[in-house]
Design a protein around this motif. Structure first.
Motif, PDB file in Angstrom:
ATOM      1  N   ALA A 402     -59.073  46.412  89.896  1.00 11.08           N
ATOM      2  CA  ALA A 402     -59.954  47.812  89.969  1.00 11.08           C
ATOM      3  C   ALA A 402     -60.492  47.761  88.351  1.00 11.08           C
ATOM      4  CB  ALA A 402     -58.946  48.999  90.088  1.00 11.08           C
ATOM      5  N   LEU A 403     -59.712  47.443  87.249  1.00 11.05           N
ATOM      6  CA  LEU A 403     -60.049  47.614  85.850  1.00 11.05           C
ATOM      7  C   LEU A 403     -61.503  46.463  85.863  1.00 11.05           C
ATOM      8  CD1 LEU A 403     -56.953  47.796  83.937  1.00 11.05           C
ATOM      9  CD2 LEU A 403     -58.989  49.429  83.984  1.00 11.05           C
ATOM     10  N   LEU A 404     -61.373  45.166  86.335  1.00  6.71           N
ATOM     11  CA  LEU A 404     -62.066  44.315  86.224  1.00  6.71           C
ATOM     12  C   LEU A 404     -63.517  44.681  87.164  1.00  6.71           C
ATOM     13  CD1 LEU A 404     -60.054  41.169  86.368  1.00  6.71           C
ATOM     14  CD2 LEU A 404     -61.383  41.725  84.667  1.00  6.71           C
ATOM     15  N   SER A 405     -63.275  45.279  88.318  1.00  2.57           N
ATOM     16  CA  SER A 405     -64.370  45.779  89.066  1.00  2.57           C
ATOM     17  C   SER A 405     -65.211  46.668  88.235  1.00  2.57           C
ATOM     18  CB  SER A 405     -63.904  46.402  90.382  1.00  2.57           C
ATOM     19  OG  SER A 405     -63.455  45.394  91.207  1.00  2.57           O
ATOM     20  N   ALA A 406     -64.438  47.838  87.510  1.00  2.46           N
ATOM     21  CA  ALA A 406     -65.150  48.708  86.723  1.00  2.46           C
ATOM     22  C   ALA A 406     -66.091  48.015  85.585  1.00  2.46           C
ATOM     23  CB  ALA A 406     -64.036  49.837  86.236  1.00  2.46           C
ATOM     24  N   TRP A 407     -65.445  47.252  85.064  1.00  3.06           N
ATOM     25  CA  TRP A 407     -66.100  46.473  84.074  1.00  3.06           C
ATOM     26  C   TRP A 407     -67.199  45.690  84.407  1.00  3.06           C
ATOM     27  CZ3 TRP A 407     -67.321  41.228  82.826  1.00  3.06           C
ATOM     28  CH2 TRP A 407     -67.707  41.350  81.550  1.00  3.06           C
ATOM     29  N   ALA A 408     -67.222  44.898  85.559  1.00  3.66           N
ATOM     30  CA  ALA A 408     -68.090  44.175  86.127  1.00  3.66           C
ATOM     31  C   ALA A 408     -69.387  45.301  86.479  1.00  3.66           C
ATOM     32  CB  ALA A 408     -67.847  43.509  87.519  1.00  3.66           C
ATOM     33  N   PHE A 409     -69.037  46.445  86.933  1.00  6.82           N
ATOM     34  CA  PHE A 409     -70.173  47.419  87.352  1.00  6.82           C
ATOM     35  C   PHE A 409     -71.019  47.695  85.966  1.00  6.82           C
ATOM     36  CE2 PHE A 409     -71.612  51.762  87.285  1.00  6.82           C
ATOM     37  CZ  PHE A 409     -72.187  51.831  88.491  1.00  6.82           C
ATOM     38  N   PHE A 410     -70.299  47.896  84.809  1.00  4.15           N
ATOM     39  CA  PHE A 410     -71.146  48.351  83.799  1.00  4.15           C
ATOM     40  C   PHE A 410     -71.846  47.150  83.102  1.00  4.15           C
ATOM     41  CE2 PHE A 410     -68.224  52.017  83.759  1.00  4.15           C
ATOM     42  CZ  PHE A 410     -69.171  52.777  83.621  1.00  4.15           C
ATOM     43  N   ALA A 411     -70.984  45.922  83.357  1.00  3.68           N
ATOM     44  CA  ALA A 411     -71.675  44.611  82.596  1.00  3.68           C
ATOM     45  C   ALA A 411     -73.060  44.410  83.289  1.00  3.68           C
ATOM     46  CB  ALA A 411     -70.604  43.488  82.754  1.00  3.68           C
ATOM     47  N   GLU A 412     -72.716  44.524  84.499  1.00  5.47           N
ATOM     48  CA  GLU A 412     -74.270  44.175  85.315  1.00  5.47           C
ATOM     49  C   GLU A 412     -75.252  45.168  84.997  1.00  5.47           C
ATOM     50  OE1 GLU A 412     -72.835  44.258  89.194  1.00  5.47           O
ATOM     51  OE2 GLU A 412     -71.885  42.157  89.054  1.00  5.47           O
ATOM     52  N   ARG A 413     -75.087  46.042  84.330  1.00  7.07           N
ATOM     53  CA  ARG A 413     -76.065  47.404  84.046  1.00  7.07           C
ATOM     54  C   ARG A 413     -76.038  47.563  82.484  1.00  7.07           C
ATOM     55  NH1 ARG A 413     -73.613  47.853  88.550  1.00  7.07           N
ATOM     56  NH2 ARG A 413     -74.615  48.378  90.421  1.00  7.07           N
ATOM     57  N   PRO A 414     -76.744  46.704  81.820  1.00  7.25           N
ATOM     58  CA  PRO A 414     -76.553  46.638  80.211  1.00  7.25           C
ATOM     59  C   PRO A 414     -77.016  48.063  79.538  1.00  7.25           C
ATOM     60  CG  PRO A 414     -77.745  44.608  80.942  1.00  7.25           C
ATOM     61  CD  PRO A 414     -77.706  45.529  82.179  1.00  7.25           C
ATOM     62  N   LYS A 415     -77.907  48.650  80.171  1.00  9.07           N
ATOM     63  CA  LYS A 415     -78.132  50.004  79.492  1.00  9.07           C
ATOM     64  C   LYS A 415     -77.184  51.071  79.552  1.00  9.07           C
ATOM     65  CE  LYS A 415     -83.235  49.994  79.389  1.00  9.07           C
ATOM     66  NZ  LYS A 415     -84.314  50.174  80.366  1.00  9.07           N
ATOM     67  N   LEU A 416     -76.503  51.085  80.687  1.00  4.92           N
ATOM     68  CA  LEU A 416     -75.417  51.810  81.108  1.00  4.92           C
ATOM     69  C   LEU A 416     -74.134  51.436  80.414  1.00  4.92           C
ATOM     70  CD1 LEU A 416     -74.662  54.498  82.985  1.00  4.92           C
ATOM     71  CD2 LEU A 416     -73.979  52.715  84.545  1.00  4.92           C
ATOM     72  N   TYR A 417     -73.924  50.299  80.037  1.00  2.00           N
ATOM     73  CA  TYR A 417     -72.734  49.353  79.583  1.00  2.00           C
ATOM     74  C   TYR A 417     -73.113  50.186  77.922  1.00  2.00           C
ATOM     75  CZ  TYR A 417     -69.620  46.065  77.567  1.00  2.00           C
ATOM     76  OH  TYR A 417     -68.681  45.356  76.846  1.00  2.00           O
ATOM     77  N   HIS A 418     -74.144  49.698  77.463  1.00  4.47           N
ATOM     78  CA  HIS A 418     -74.354  50.302  75.811  1.00  4.47           C
ATOM     79  C   HIS A 418     -74.095  51.806  75.790  1.00  4.47           C
ATOM     80  CE1 HIS A 418     -75.083  46.405  74.846  1.00  4.47           C
ATOM     81  NE2 HIS A 418     -76.267  46.250  75.474  1.00  4.47           N
ATOM     82  N   LEU A 419     -74.581  52.551  76.694  1.00  3.61           N
ATOM     83  CA  LEU A 419     -74.466  53.986  76.614  1.00  3.61           C
ATOM     84  C   LEU A 419     -72.820  54.355  76.690  1.00  3.61           C
ATOM     85  CD1 LEU A 419     -76.642  56.537  76.511  1.00  3.61           C
ATOM     86  CD2 LEU A 419     -76.335  56.597  78.930  1.00  3.61           C
ATOM     87  N   ALA A 420     -72.240  53.730  77.820  1.00  2.00           N
ATOM     88  CA  ALA A 420     -70.690  54.215  77.624  1.00  2.00           C
ATOM     89  C   ALA A 420     -70.010  53.442  76.581  1.00  2.00           C
ATOM     90  CB  ALA A 420     -70.164  53.422  78.957  1.00  2.00           C
ATOM     91  N   ALA A 421     -70.443  52.475  76.034  1.00  7.17           N
ATOM     92  CA  ALA A 421     -69.723  51.956  74.652  1.00  7.17           C
ATOM     93  C   ALA A 421     -69.881  52.937  73.594  1.00  7.17           C
ATOM     94  CB  ALA A 421     -70.032  50.754  74.608  1.00  7.17           C
ATOM     95  N   ARG A 422     -71.186  53.318  73.622  1.00  6.42           N
ATOM     96  CA  ARG A 422     -71.275  54.200  72.387  1.00  6.42           C
ATOM     97  C   ARG A 422     -70.836  55.563  72.577  1.00  6.42           C
ATOM     98  NH1 ARG A 422     -77.818  54.049  71.248  1.00  6.42           N
ATOM     99  NH2 ARG A 422     -77.942  51.732  71.265  1.00  6.42           N
TER     100      ARG A 422
END
Ligand code: SF4
Length: 482
Positions: A402-422
């Motif tokens: 489940a954790l890896l799937s969640a990470w993959a979801f964000f990793a495939e959407r870089p803008k969303l990933y950076h936003l979430a990380a920030r």
């Protein structure tokens, strides 16, 4: 040995809390690790030797049937009797039958990992035979009722004080006021006690580091000479070896011995390296009247078929254990079965199944040190990764998935990933700024149970990197000299 691989996580937790174990293992970096580094440094061609050793093992494993048949033919021509066992039960039955046919009561046994694998001592003991381990480390474990925690140093988890206490308890026939405060005095006492048992033994059982197809010889490598005494003093010698121990020629053996001793103990050559070819000949002064060689498969052919053949290159030097940060922290018993450390994390799932031993391949930081030091270049991290993938594919580890799937979801959407990380970093930074670190984090409870989680800096790495790049790209206005 009943496996406890299924409780690896709790085994490891208990091992981490064991101060005596931590003290015993703390000697590894300055001991076996440093000795290997020094030994390697004395041999400029060490890398070439590792490549050659790997190639010998790969070649032999690719033609295993051929070399096993050649070995058996030569061994029988030299007077040995070769027996084939498909699995552990058949190997135990063959050895028990040989012993019972000879009315055996006492057995001298050399150190052998495959005998641990097939639980030989327990079987012979249940049939009323008195089996004594002749390797000093194994003897200590036997009197304590323990199993080996290291391939070449089975009692590495014990301190000198513990050994002294065990000797006083188990050698009650000796003077209670004797002085036993040094390694030399302990070894001398073990020698005195064990020597008589060698003389009393009806048969000797040893393993074999290698089987030589060219000559039909079994090769035993020890630093105590106990393998030779077990093989030569009793009337009957039984060699127990797995199918992967065969190597083609004596020249190949020389290459493997050169990397084995240096990788294991940092010695240029192990103290006793014996090639045993058949029983005592008429011209020999000593040796067994008969020699039997039991060659067991016990799942290795299946490992070859399953693409795990690289793991069978292993020559049991123990270097991957010595250099593994996980082994250094928890020792060998936590792994729950015969083989510990990185090679144990690869072999145990193959022998016991992924359901029973699926947590072991996760016991790695993937630092790659094990591969770097393995004398036969086994790709241990790739093999462990393969097991991790199998475990996930089998549906286990739902939380991780489940954790890896969640990470993959964000990793495939870089803008969303950076936003979430920030957002995440800014929140943690704001919450933890005054304290500097978090004592407890709800989503990382186990991690923070033993260490603090430092409060992050305000900006993410990507933000800092972008700023850095921007500064480099903006042309600097030259200063006007005044
Ligand atoms: S995997 Fe390599 S380093 Fe580990 S015990 Fe086997 S031969 Fe030695």
């Amino acid at each position: 040995m009943t496996p406890s691989t299924q409780t690896f996580k709790s085994n490891a937790t208990a091992a981490l809390a064991d101060a005596k174990l931590a003290k015993a293992l703390s000697g590894l970096p300055s001991g076996l690790v440093a000795q290997r580094t020094a030994a390697k440094g004395r041999v400029p061609e060490f890398e070439a030797l590792r490549n050659a050793a790997r190639d010998i093992r790969d070649h032999t494993l690719a033609h295993l049937d051929l070399y096993l048949e050649a070995f058996a033919a030569k061994a029988e021509a030299a007077g040995s009797k070769v027996h084939w066992a498909v699995d552990a039960a058949e190997a135990r039955t063959i050895i028990a039958r040989l012993a019972q046919q000879r009315g055996v009561r006492r057995v001298a046994k050399g150190k052998s990992m495959v005998s641990e694998e097939i639980a030989l001592n327990e079987h012979l003991g249940a049939l009323g035979m008195d089996v004594f381990e002749s390797d000093l480390g194994e003897y200590l474990l036997q009197i304590r009722g323990e199993t080996p925690s290291h391939i070449i140093a089975p009692a590495i988890h014990l301190s000198q004080d513990q050994v002294e206490a065990d000797f006083r308890k188990h050698h009650a026939q000796l003077d209670p006021n004797r002085i036993l405060g040094t390694p030399e005095s302990l070894v001398a006492e073990a020698r005195t006690v064990l020597r008589q048992r060698f003389l009393d033994a009806d048969i000797g059982i040893t393993g074999a580091n290698f089987l030589i197809a060219e000559t039909g010889s079994a090769v035993i490598v020890t630093n105590e000479g106990n393998g030779d005494l077990s093989a030569h003093l009793p009337k009957t010698h039984i060699v127990l070896a797995s199918i992967d121990k065969v190597v083609p020629t004596l020249v190949d053996l020389a290459t493997l011995l050169r990397v084995l001793a240096r990788s294991a103990t940092g010695q240029d050559m192990t103290a006793y390296t014996s090639l045993l070819t058949g029983p005592k000949a008429a011209s020999d002064i000593d040796g067994p009247a008969e020699c039997h060689i039991v060659i067991v498969d016990n799942g290795r052919t299946d490992m070859l078929k399953a693409g795990l053949g690289e793991a069978l290159r292993c020559i049991r030097c123990g270097a991957c254990l010595n250099h593994c940060p996980i082994y250094n922290a928890i020792g060998g018993h936590a792994y729950g079965w015969v083989y510990a450390g990185p090679i144990g994390a690869v072999l145990s799932p193959a022998f016991l199944g992924i359901d029973a031993a699926g947590d072991l391949p996760s016991a790695s930081t993937f630092c790659g040190k094990c591969e770097e030091v393995c004398p036969v270049k086994i790709p241990l991290t790739s093999l462990m990764r393969g097991w991790r993938e199998k475990k996930l594919a089998s549906g286990a580890g739902r939380r991780e998935r489940a954790l890896l799937s969640a990470w993959a979801f964000f990793a495939e959407r870089p803008k969303l990933y950076h936003l979430a990380a920030r957002f995440g970093i800014a929140t943690l930074s704001a919450l933890g700024r005054s304290r500097g670190a978090f004592r407890r984090l709800p989503f990382a409870g186990r991690w923070t149970a033993t260490r603090d989680f430092p409060a992050p800096q305000r900006r993410t790495f990507q933000q800092l990197w972008a700023e850095h790049q921007h500064r480099r790209e903006v042309p600097q206005v030259p200063k006007v000299p005044r």
